[in-house]
Every structure is written in C-alpha cells, then in structure tokens.
Design a protein around this motif. Structure first.
Motif, PDB file in Angstrom:
ATOM      1  N   THR B  46      44.710  43.388  32.119  1.00 35.88           N
ATOM      2  CA  THR B  46      46.073  43.052  32.517  1.00 35.88           C
ATOM      3  C   THR B  46      46.897  44.317  32.517  1.00 35.88           C
ATOM      4  N   THR B  71      44.619  43.018  36.777  1.00 31.87           N
ATOM      5  CA  THR B  71      45.543  41.969  37.217  1.00 31.87           C
ATOM      6  C   THR B  71      46.979  42.300  36.849  1.00 31.87           C
ATOM      7  N   PRO B  73      50.220  40.433  36.086  1.00 29.49           N
ATOM      8  CA  PRO B  73      50.411  39.024  35.717  1.00 29.49           C
ATOM      9  C   PRO B  73      51.541  38.330  36.489  1.00 29.49           C
ATOM     10  N   GLN B 146      45.418  40.561  41.867  1.00 27.46           N
ATOM     11  CA  GLN B 146      44.237  41.093  41.186  1.00 27.46           C
ATOM     12  C   GLN B 146      43.430  41.921  42.187  1.00 27.46           C
TER      13      GLN B 146
END
Lengths: 181, 181
Positions: B46, B71, B73, B146
């Motif tokens: 993340t 990723t 978020p 992502q």
C-alpha cells in the motif's frame, strides 16, 4: 491554408518522434494530431504539432511536438472577462527547446525568428529547456519557442485552453487550421 | 511512520523505473520524490511514489510511480466550500494500471485489495489502462488503483491538489508522510 496530404505527412512525422521518445499514444490520437500551420504556408519553419490529451473547464494537458528548428510564433493568452488568461507550464520531455518570454533580452541567444517574419518577434529573454526541465509562463505574457537541432517534445500542463482567443504579434497568423483537399 | 532509509530506497527504485520508461527528471526532483506510505507500514503493498511537477492555484501535474502490484488505497477528493473537488485525468505512460471507481462491479476484476485491508475497499468498477490510455475521474468520486505485474507509471493531470483534504475509506490511513530517522 494547408493540404490534407501535408497534414497527414506532418502527423506521421510527429508520431515517429513520439515513438522515438517512447511516448505512447493511441491510434485514435495519432489520427487526430493537430497540425498548426498558422496560415503562413511554411509549416517546417513556423508551425507546431499537438496531441491534446484533455481540455476540461478546469485544466488542460497536451504534448507539443516541434520538428528541428520549427518555431511556434510569438503570442499571449489574454485575460477573458473576469477570468485570468491561460497559465501554462512547459516541460521538455525529449530534444531541446528555446523559450522566449517578455523580459531582459538575452545576449547571443540561441533561437532566431524565422526569416521573413523578424518584425513580428519582440521578446528575447531566453529560457533553454532540456529533458526534465520546465518553466511556467504567467498569464497574458508574450512568448514564442523554437526547437533545437533535432526537434523537441514538450508536455504542456495548463489552465483551460481557449486557442481561438490567443493573440499573435504577427497579424497574418490564423491559429485555427484551414485545411484544403 | 516510515524510516528515512526506506524513503531513500523507494526514491531510488522509482527513479530507476522512470529511467527505464525514458522519463527524464532533474536531480533535484529525484531527491524530492514523494513516498506516500499512508501510515500502514507496508509500502510495497500500500503506497505510491510521486513526482509533483507543478501545483498552482489553477492546475496540477504529477508523475505517479507504482511498484509491481502496489496499491493506492481507496479515497475521494471532496468539494471544498464552494469549490468543486479535485478532477483528475490518469494517463498510463508505462506498465499497466487497474483503476477502480464507483459504479457497477466488474466481474472477475484483475486487481485485489491488499490482504488485511479488504474491508476498506468498496468500489470495483474496473478500468484497465495500458500505455497511451487515459481516464478522467470526476470530483468527489471514490477510486483506488493498483499496478500490474511490472509496476506502472501514470501521468496525472488535474485541478489544484489539496492532498491533506483527501478522504480515505480506511480510517487508519495518514496521507501526509511521517518520517523517522
């Protein structure tokens, strides 16, 4: 006035330069590359090729492609009613570009107005941009730019574009393209 | 919280990816690559790396670098008083990115929320972007994204950024970096 065949050929040349610089565009974008000939009939000397990525009422982003020594002629983006004129950031991605803005004239500057159009170039404060270098032009500020020997690719990040409102120093110039068959 | 040494290492990795994609940045920009760790302590899963080219009161442009499967978020950019929330255009430059926005869930979508954080991902309408492809996200719209298997580089063109105002679905997230020695 520019012939459709000349437009196509300039689009293909611009697309090859983008590929050389590893900048991906879609087939649709390639077909729509804007060839700004400025009405002077000398695209190689005075002209600009553009891929408009996005132009909303809040921001705009384009890729500008210049052939070797090609020049985008002197102009400014005026205030429009209460709205301030277009502000734009030029970021060199490939090649080299010489940008000229209002201010103290740079001695021995590298770019030169296209022959025959010298009278319509009035600002000579030079900013040289290599790949990774950028400069932000304030609204309503006279500027012009010319590619170096191998041409240039420049990302333009800006407020909303209203090309039809640009004011060019050269009264012969037509910003919006007129294409003939 | 992220260690300064981890920040440096992520900056170097992001710079190598930019070089691989032939995207030039200055030494100064490399030193200032923003490493957004989001406070979860799992940057590889993340996180997001950013080069902010320009952020004026009128527009903003950034390069976003994502490591393989990294990723960003789920969040949205809310309206701020009378001003509409941030509008942004994502243009994939290198690699591949899967973008998810509010809307009908895409069956068999390619991206997956990072393990342990599934509860904080609520939108699954998929938009896949390859180099040269782009998508514009309206203001105040939930989204997350992502990278694919080899990572991604994405140009973001947008209205002015106010990162501190972003609203994340996951209440544990801190958008602004907290770095320790």
């Amino acid at each position: 006035m520019i012939k459709r065949s000349e437009v196509r050929s300039a689009q293909e040349r611009a697309a090859r330069m983008l590929a050389q610089a590893a900048i991906a565009i879609t087939n649709e974008e390639q077909k729509n590359i804007e060839v700004a000939e400025f009405g002077l009939g000398e695209l190689e000397k005075t002209g600009l090729e553009l891929v408009v990525y996005v132009n909303t009422d809040r921001y705009c982003a384009k890729e500008l492609i210049l052939f070797p020594r090609q020049t985008c002629p002197e102009h400014r983006h005026p205030h429009l009613g209460d709205a301030p004129g277009k502000m734009e950031t030029f970021r060199c991605r490939w090649g080299q570009v010489w940008l000229y803005i209002a201010g103290e004239t740079t001695p021995a500057h590298h770019g030169h107005p296209p022959s025959g159009s010298e009278a319509y170039y009035t600002v000579f404060h030079e900013i040289g941009l290599q790949p990774g270098e950028q400069f932000t032009i304030p609204p309503d500020t006279l500027h012009w730019f010319q590619a170096g020997e191998k041409g240039a690719i420049v990302s333009e990040f800006s407020s909303t574009s209203h090309d039809e409102s640009d004011i060019f120093t050269d009264p012969r110039i037509r910003r919006l393209p007129e294409v003939s068959e």
